[in-house]
Design an enzyme around this catalytic site. Sequence first.
Site, short mmCIF file in Angstrom:
data_model
loop_
_atom_site.label_atom_id
_atom_site.label_comp_id
_atom_site.label_asym_id
_atom_site.label_seq_id
_atom_site.Cartn_x
_atom_site.Cartn_y
_atom_site.Cartn_z
N GLY A 1 -5.06 -2.35 5.36
CA GLY A 1 -4.25 -3.48 4.88
C GLY A 1 -4.92 -4.82 5.11
O GLY A 1 -5.08 -5.63 4.20
N ARG A 2 -5.34 -5.07 6.34
CA ARG A 2 -5.90 -6.39 6.66
C ARG A 2 -7.32 -6.57 6.13
O ARG A 2 -7.94 -7.61 6.34
CB ARG A 2 -5.82 -6.66 8.16
CG ARG A 2 -6.43 -5.58 9.05
CD ARG A 2 -6.03 -5.78 10.51
NE ARG A 2 -6.46 -4.66 11.35
CZ ARG A 2 -5.80 -3.53 11.51
NH1 ARG A 2 -4.68 -3.33 10.86
NH2 ARG A 2 -6.25 -2.58 12.31
N LYS B 1 0.84 -1.20 0.00
CA LYS B 1 0.00 0.00 0.00
C LYS B 1 0.88 1.26 0.00
O LYS B 1 0.69 2.16 -0.79
CB LYS B 1 -0.90 -0.05 1.23
CG LYS B 1 -1.88 1.07 1.35
CD LYS B 1 -2.85 0.77 2.50
CE LYS B 1 -3.62 2.00 2.91
NZ LYS B 1 -4.57 1.74 3.99
N LYS C 1 9.48 -1.02 14.72
CA LYS C 1 10.03 -0.66 13.40
C LYS C 1 11.09 0.43 13.55
O LYS C 1 12.14 0.38 12.93
CB LYS C 1 8.91 -0.10 12.49
CG LYS C 1 7.99 -1.13 11.90
CD LYS C 1 7.17 -0.45 10.80
CE LYS C 1 5.85 -1.13 10.59
NZ LYS C 1 4.92 -0.38 9.76
N HIS D 1 -4.88 -34.05 17.69
CA HIS D 1 -3.76 -34.87 18.15
C HIS D 1 -2.67 -34.00 18.75
O HIS D 1 -1.53 -34.46 18.89
CB HIS D 1 -3.21 -35.69 16.98
CG HIS D 1 -4.23 -36.64 16.44
ND1 HIS D 1 -4.27 -37.98 16.79
CD2 HIS D 1 -5.30 -36.43 15.63
CE1 HIS D 1 -5.30 -38.55 16.19
NE2 HIS D 1 -5.94 -37.64 15.48
N GLU E 1 -4.80 -7.50 15.38
CA GLU E 1 -4.30 -6.17 15.02
C GLU E 1 -5.42 -5.14 15.15
O GLU E 1 -5.16 -3.97 15.40
CB GLU E 1 -3.73 -6.18 13.59
CG GLU E 1 -2.73 -5.07 13.35
CD GLU E 1 -1.88 -5.27 12.09
OE1 GLU E 1 -0.65 -5.12 12.17
OE2 GLU E 1 -2.45 -5.56 11.04
N GLU F 1 10.40 -4.86 4.55
CA GLU F 1 10.47 -6.26 4.10
C GLU F 1 10.19 -6.36 2.61
O GLU F 1 10.91 -7.01 1.86
CB GLU F 1 9.43 -7.11 4.87
CG GLU F 1 9.72 -7.30 6.35
CD GLU F 1 9.10 -6.22 7.22
OE1 GLU F 1 8.86 -5.08 6.72
OE2 GLU F 1 8.86 -6.49 8.41
C1 G6Q Z 1 -2.63 -4.18 8.09
C2 G6Q Z 1 -1.44 -3.47 8.45
C3 G6Q Z 1 -0.14 -4.10 7.95
C4 G6Q Z 1 0.21 -3.77 6.51
C5 G6Q Z 1 1.66 -4.19 6.26
C6 G6Q Z 1 2.10 -3.95 4.83
O1 G6Q Z 1 -3.74 -3.84 8.34
O2 G6Q Z 1 -1.56 -2.14 8.08
O3 G6Q Z 1 -0.13 -5.49 8.11
O4 G6Q Z 1 -0.66 -4.40 5.63
O5 G6Q Z 1 2.49 -3.50 7.14
O6 G6Q Z 1 2.01 -2.60 4.50
P1 G6Q Z 1 2.16 -2.12 3.02
O7 G6Q Z 1 1.06 -2.70 2.22
O8 G6Q Z 1 2.15 -0.63 3.05
O9 G6Q Z 1 3.50 -2.66 2.54
#
Ligand code: G6Q
Length: 543
Positions: A266-267, A205, A503, A383, A352, A211
Amino acid sequence: MRTHLSEWQALAQHAQTARELHLRDLFREDPRRAERFSLEAAGWLLDYSKNRITQETMERLRALARACDVPGAIRAMFAGERINRTENRAVLHVALRNRSNTPIRVDGQDVMPAVNGVLERMAAFARQVRDGSWTGYRSRRPVRNIVNLGIGGSDLGPAMAAEALRFYSDRRLRVRFVSNVDGTHLAETLLGLEPVETLFVVASKTFTTQETMTNAESARRWLLRALKDDAAVSRHFVAVSTNREAVSRFGIDPQNMFEFWDWVGGRYSLCSAIGLPLMIAIGPENFFRMLDGFHAMDRHFAEAPLEKNLPVTLALLGVWYRNFLSAESHAVLPYDQYLARFPAYLQQLDMESNGKGVDRQGRPVDCATGPILWGEPGTNGQHAFFQLIHQGTALVPADFIGFCRSLNDVGDHHLKLMSNFVAQTEALAFGKTAAEAAAEKVPPELVPHKTFPGNRPSNTLLADALTPDALGALIALYEHKVFVQGVIWDVFSFDQWGVELGKVLAKKVLDELSAGAEPQLSHDSSTNAIVRRLRARRYPALE
Ligand code: G6Q
């Protein structure tokens, strides 16, 4: 404060007597209990009768929901109000799958034309990849490997759904997901892949996430080592982002950028362009069927009265256990191998969103908020950790998710799977008394060990088959459950500031770990010692 509400206090009072209830008695006393406590919507049956509740419990919980204005909160979300107040954003994942295409406005502007436009571009691109007309750079070879580079919300949704809907996927394509900054993830994923047949989807986003950008840079080097021409990047990389500028700086053709918007968390982004790798895997038609399922549950959530509303009911049951019967965790147990990643996906969605400690006025909350969510597919979990759920000292309410038909009709596997599914909820609810154990001639010294207390609550969620629309409806069910709980706990469910501090600190530590000369460390003694050890033992040694 929530605990000051008279509805809250009435529930706390009611819980004192409810603690004494046993599911054995509740079922004995009411032969119609299952019928009374079952609901259906969007292809899903929810049987919540094996919960430690009475009619009065549910009425009191719904009174709490009304006191917290859950109906008003639902309306505000669907109306595009800026309910994500700490980030000053609307929350409109429901627009992404608004298949009836009614206008949904943000700041007076209908977002549906933009949503539909991106979906069409995604579909056109997915078709090109699927029919082999998207070929490698200066090659006739079609792309066969799709590697999504993203993390958190830009990974878990499509990764979970690609696994969940693998049955519907084109087996000639291999869709993989790399999230971890650990180079092992990328290295192992790329092992044996032909660069000319590989397409990377950089899903971010912000397009700044450490990462994802690290993986994207390394993937670009891997590609260019083989194809030896910078121009190859635009053929082998596409982006999903809100950050057009950063995407083109990376060298990705803006034509190959699929956009989404700041009102998509994001989620909550699986139905946005973040779903591109999934759409490539299962095809646009199946992807749209999944959106139909999401939309059906969205409509149900927006329109059904509280007492018939599945997401509201699941949310209230969760509140009951978390706040009034002191449960700390909640298990999600899908009896379907395709849903192996579903608990991990829900962990992010739930923890989250509602893992918060201050209320909407910025005060420390006065009640417990989001539970620890965990789970594994059945029957594997049986199990492993089910022992604790059956006989341990913790109360673990559990959702059992299953399907009437299997997509892979192999012998009698499905009957065996589902017999376990049914038997577990029965065993949890009713247990086995000491008298029953003794009647089975269990040696007296073993009777306490072979007694099952029962009264362990569960929900049964059952659909006909794991179709794309059933999956969509299931995900929407949990999204809205989490939303309702956030309203009741009075927390902001759509931010995640708690992930920020680590972070920032990691940036400083990265400088220290990578510094040539011995850095001046100013952490605590533990952190200093670990940094020194990592530097000293890194091989080959730092110069
Ligand atoms: C989700 C969070 C988080 C996000 C990641 C990736 O709700 O905001 O998990 O999706 O940190 O972020 P980017 O899409 O900006 O790389």
